[in-house]
Design a protein around this motif. Structure first.
Motif, short mmCIF file in Angstrom:
data_model
loop_
_atom_site.label_atom_id
_atom_site.label_comp_id
_atom_site.label_asym_id
_atom_site.label_seq_id
_atom_site.Cartn_x
_atom_site.Cartn_y
_atom_site.Cartn_z
N ALA A 146 0.84 -1.34 0.11
CA ALA A 146 0.15 -0.54 0.27
C ALA A 146 0.88 1.22 0.28
N LEU A 147 1.76 1.05 0.65
CA LEU A 147 2.96 2.43 1.15
C LEU A 147 3.48 2.63 -0.41
N ALA A 148 3.72 1.53 -0.97
CA ALA A 148 4.78 1.49 -2.49
C ALA A 148 3.83 2.67 -3.58
N LEU A 149 2.49 1.91 -3.37
CA LEU A 149 1.64 1.72 -4.29
C LEU A 149 1.12 3.31 -4.10
N GLY A 150 1.12 3.75 -3.40
CA GLY A 150 0.93 5.25 -2.47
C GLY A 150 2.05 6.26 -3.43
N LEU A 151 3.01 5.76 -3.12
CA LEU A 151 3.58 6.72 -3.82
C LEU A 151 4.02 6.97 -5.02
N VAL A 152 3.61 6.05 -5.88
CA VAL A 152 3.57 5.49 -7.35
C VAL A 152 2.00 6.77 -7.46
N GLU A 153 1.70 6.46 -7.02
CA GLU A 153 -0.29 6.94 -6.70
C GLU A 153 0.41 8.94 -7.36
N LEU A 154 1.30 9.24 -5.84
CA LEU A 154 1.44 10.20 -6.26
C LEU A 154 1.74 10.78 -7.38
N GLY A 155 2.42 10.53 -8.20
CA GLY A 155 2.99 10.61 -9.56
C GLY A 155 2.21 10.07 -11.21
N ALA A 156 1.36 9.69 -10.50
CA ALA A 156 0.19 9.13 -11.82
C ALA A 156 -0.89 9.88 -12.35
N ARG A 157 -1.38 10.52 -13.04
CA ARG A 157 -2.68 10.95 -13.66
C ARG A 157 -3.01 10.26 -14.54
N GLY A 158 -4.19 10.51 -14.59
CA GLY A 158 -5.65 9.44 -15.99
C GLY A 158 -5.42 8.67 -15.60
N SER A 159 -5.83 7.76 -16.30
CA SER A 159 -6.08 5.80 -16.38
C SER A 159 -4.97 5.58 -15.21
N SER A 160 -3.70 6.48 -14.89
CA SER A 160 -3.33 4.88 -14.69
C SER A 160 -3.18 5.07 -12.82
N LEU A 161 -4.08 6.68 -12.88
CA LEU A 161 -4.47 7.08 -11.23
C LEU A 161 -5.50 6.43 -10.83
N LYS A 162 -6.39 6.16 -11.98
CA LYS A 162 -7.80 5.59 -11.49
C LYS A 162 -7.82 4.08 -11.43
N GLU A 163 -6.64 3.27 -11.98
CA GLU A 163 -6.62 2.08 -12.03
C GLU A 163 -6.20 1.46 -10.61
N ILE A 164 -5.34 2.85 -9.89
CA ILE A 164 -4.59 2.20 -8.80
C ILE A 164 -5.53 1.78 -8.14
N ARG A 165 -6.32 3.22 -8.20
CA ARG A 165 -7.74 3.50 -6.47
C ARG A 165 -8.70 2.72 -6.88
N GLN A 166 -9.06 2.15 -7.68
CA GLN A 166 -9.89 1.11 -7.76
C GLN A 166 -9.40 -0.25 -7.27
N ALA A 167 -8.68 -0.52 -8.11
CA ALA A 167 -7.46 -1.99 -7.33
C ALA A 167 -7.56 -1.75 -5.90
N VAL A 168 -6.63 -1.08 -5.12
CA VAL A 168 -6.22 -1.15 -4.22
C VAL A 168 -8.05 -0.41 -3.11
N GLY A 169 -8.67 0.00 -3.66
CA GLY A 169 -10.21 0.41 -3.08
C GLY A 169 -9.94 1.83 -2.38
N TYR A 170 -9.80 2.36 -3.44
CA TYR A 170 -10.00 4.15 -2.73
C TYR A 170 -11.34 4.85 -3.62
N SER A 171 -11.59 3.94 -4.52
CA SER A 171 -12.17 4.88 -5.54
C SER A 171 -13.68 5.74 -4.69
N HIS A 172 -14.20 5.25 -3.60
CA HIS A 172 -15.31 5.75 -2.75
C HIS A 172 -14.82 6.88 -1.68
N LEU A 173 -13.40 7.17 -2.42
CA LEU A 173 -12.79 8.29 -1.01
C LEU A 173 -12.41 9.59 -1.95
#
Length: 406
Positions: free
Chosen positions: A50-77
């Motif tokens: 979760a921490l490693a993906l969080g670091l990547v998510e900080l730098g992600a945009r567009g569909s890359s960001l959306k995929e991470i949020r959906q897979a990790v379970g953050y879509s409702h946030l």
């Protein structure tokens, strides 16, 4: 007891022609993917991923960001809310008031001469306390040794030689490395003189000899059923706190004749909470094998199966990290280690649930002489540090000792 884990994410450049617990959902999704890939022991750290993906998510945009949020379970946030949750989780896990030793470390190794946005580096430091250092990935052997030294220093030398020179090239731009180290002593320790050689029945019907620990003490215990035969009927859940009671290990054990694979499909994030809420403190006889599980996982394929695909391809959008347009994740590896002994643990890296109440006065017995599921969690935050299963503990040569007279 020792548990440790290390997870590096290596980012490369495509050649020119080319208030909520943030780990529970990810924990069970990763577990189900890993258990579907074989019948071996499993150990991994959801917190580390979760921490490693969080670091990547900080730098992600567009569909890359959306995929991470959906897979990790953050879509409702709300967008970005997960970073505050991860920051709070890290702060609470590493508080100084616990007798358990828990260290979380993050580091960004940046390619010399490549410009990374100051905002990205500042947020990485703010939310993840990530150290930053510039290296020349073209000197692959030197960089591999340097990062391996960092890993050893942050895992009490339990994890060594994580990466090799072949993991880097002149196209590598960034390595995100996360380490988790945990050491805890049982609140109620096992007496070594009670440990005996015992048969452990594997799910393939064969037996192996292992060292079985024993004690009778006060633990959190419950018997559960999913209300059908899907999980093999009634199964046992035992919670064993570590000293200070902030951390605990949960053991989930099917009946002797029921393979663990029959129970595994019902494991869900909500069910973890249900187990925790419904176990009751009582005197329990515990037979638990000494075990040590160590695993190096190539998480690239696993994360792709969970729906995080974009960041591993030339279509990755990591444009919040740098103005370089062709960055992607080239490698995602986790190495985790967990050892459980008489003293404790050391390591480096529900629908239809029904709680059953025992009506007998007899002391319940948990006999973990066959495969079982486990996870180590922080009891205040609910964060899952380690999760896995023991299909075969350490095998020893048979001798004359057994449990007669214990």
């Amino acid at each position: 007891m020792l548990a440790l884990c290390i997870l590096p994410l290596l980012l490369a450049q495509v050649q020119a022609r080319m208030g909520e617990e943030p780990t529970a959902e990810l924990s069970v999704r990763l577990y189900h993917q890993l258990q579907s890939e074989g019948t071996q022991n499993i150990v991994f750290s959801p917190v580390s991923v979760a921490l490693a993906l969080g670091l990547v998510e900080l730098g992600a945009r567009g569909s890359s960001l959306k995929e991470i949020r959906q897979a990790v379970g953050y879509s409702h946030l709300k967008p970005g809310e997960e970073f505050s949750l991860l920051e709070n989780m890290t702060q609470q896990l590493t508080s100084d008031d616990s007798p358990c030793i828990l260290r979380l470390a993050n580091s960004l190794f940046l390619q010399t001469g490549v410009h990374f946005y100051p905002d990205f580096l500042q947020l990485a430091q703010k939310y993840f306390k990530a150290e930053t250092e510039t290296v020349d990935f073209g000197e692959s052997a030197v960089v591999a040794q340097h990062i391996n030294d960092w890993v050893e220093n942050h895992t009490e030398s339990k994890i060594r030689d994580l990466l090799s020179s072949e993991d880097f090239s002149s196209l590598t731009r960034l390595a995100l490395v996360n380490a988790v180290y945990f050491r805890g002593s049982w609140k109620n320790q096992f007496r070594p003189e009670n440990t005996r050689t015992f048969s452990f029945s594997k799910d393939d019907g064969t037996d192996v000899q292992t060292l079985m620990m024993y004690q009778q003490g006060d633990f959190y215990y419950g018997e559960f059923s999913d209300g059908s035969t899907e999980a093999g009927g009634v199964y046992q859940v035992l919670e064993m706190p570590y000293e200070g009671e902030d951390m605990s290990m949960m053991i989930v054990l099917p009946r002797q004749e029921v393979p663990l694979a029959t129970l595994e499909p019902i494991i869900q994030a909500q069910l973890l909470d249900d187990w925790v809420a419904n176990v009751k403190k009582q005197k329990v006889e515990v037979y638990l094998p000494r075990f040590k599980v160590e695993q190096k996982l190539d998480l690239r394929d696993t994360l792709q199966q969970l729906g995080i695909r974009n960041i591993f391809s030339k279509d990755a959008d990591l444009s919040a990290m740098t103005d370089g347009k062709d960055l992607y994740i080239s490698k995602a590896v986790q190495k985790a280690y967990l050892e459980v002994t008489e003293e404790g643990a050391e390591g480096a890296a529900s629908s239809g649930m029904i709680a059953l109440t025992r009506t007998l006065v007899l002391c319940p017995q948990v006999m973990a002489d066959h495969p079982f599921f486990f996870f180590i969690r922080n009891r205040r935050t609910g964060s899952v540090l380690f999760m896995g299963r023991v299909m075969k503990p350490e095998v020893i040569e048979p001798n004359q000792h057994d449990f007669e007279g214990v």
